[in-house]
Design a protein around this motif. Structure first.
Motif: not given
Length: 242
Positions: A1-6, A57-61, A63-66
């Motif tokens: 699964m792509s990062s955008t989908s995750q 936003e901080k939680e996702l950043s 794991d996935f970068g900004e």
């Protein structure tokens, strides 16, 4: 699964409604933009709140970068509010206020920082503004820092009301521009006039016109004679006040 989908799946699991797909920000090695729909509850508060969105936003950043959120109000009914809400949430330490105005498909944005901003901070502010403006299919026609603008002083606003009263906020704005000064939008000008009103220097009619008070005339300096045209005019306008 792509990062955008995750990222999209994670947000949906937290009951966050997306507007369109999560997109990769190619200006960053690892950067993503998600457009989040917000609504207003019965008390007029934003749902989800800016605090909740910042936490996600901080939680996702981590794991996935900004990962940046762009707020889109339900139905896209208030473009200017969307811009202000997004910038104020993203840069709470930098911004005191945001003023925006729209003309046809062009949007002008004026920022009021809490203090001096670096070139890097100014660029980050502009890029964030471009993201939401372009998503909404508008063009960013003007981007200014209020600390660098030739704004009208309180004394100038008082002087205009003194000479032109009763005068509408629209005509006050026209007179400011005629004198070679600028201001962001009517909301900014109304805030300045409200400060003068709270100091009892001017009055606002229910019809929208602004009038001078005797205290305001004294602030600017006026003859104290009962025959003074300023005093006579102030008394006449007080009688006219609805």
């Amino acid at each position: 699964m792509s990062s955008t989908s995750q990222i999209a799946k994670f947000l949906q699991s937290r009951m966050i409604k997306l507007v369109g797909d999560v997109i990769q920000n190619h200006d960053r090695v690892r950067g993503f933009i998600a457009f989040i729909e917000v609504t207003q509850d019965s008390k007029g508060k934003q749902v989800p709140s800016n605090h909740a969105l910042s936490r996600l936003e901080k939680e996702l950043s981590a794991d996935f970068g900004e990962v940046n959120f762009v707020i889109v109000e339900q139905g896209d009914k208030d473009i200017l509010a969307n811009i202000k809400s997004t910038l104020m949430r993203k840069f709470p330490a930098l911004l005191r206020n945001v003023f925006a105005s729209v003309h046809e498909r062009n949007i002008s944005v004026w920022l009021q920082p809490k203090g001096p901003t670096t070139a890097e901070e100014t660029d980050a502010l502009k890029q964030a503004t471009l993201q939401i403006v372009e998503f909404l299919n508008f063009q960013l026609s003007d981007f200014k820092n209020l600390t660098e603008a030739k704004l009208p002083s309180s004394t100038m606003c008082l002087s205009i009301v003194r000479k032109k009263a009763p005068i509408t906020i629209e005509d006050i704005g026209l007179e400011i521009e005629r004198r070679g000064f600028v201001y962001p939008n009517e909301d900014w000008l109304k805030r300045q006039l409200d400060k003068l009103r709270k100091q009892s220097l001017i009055l606002r009619q229910s019809s929208g016109g602004y009038l001078m008070t005797l205290e305001g005339l004294n602030r600017l300096g006026s003859s104290k004679s009962r025959l003074s045209p300023d005093i006579t005019r102030a008394l006449e306008l007080a009688i006219m006040k609805d």
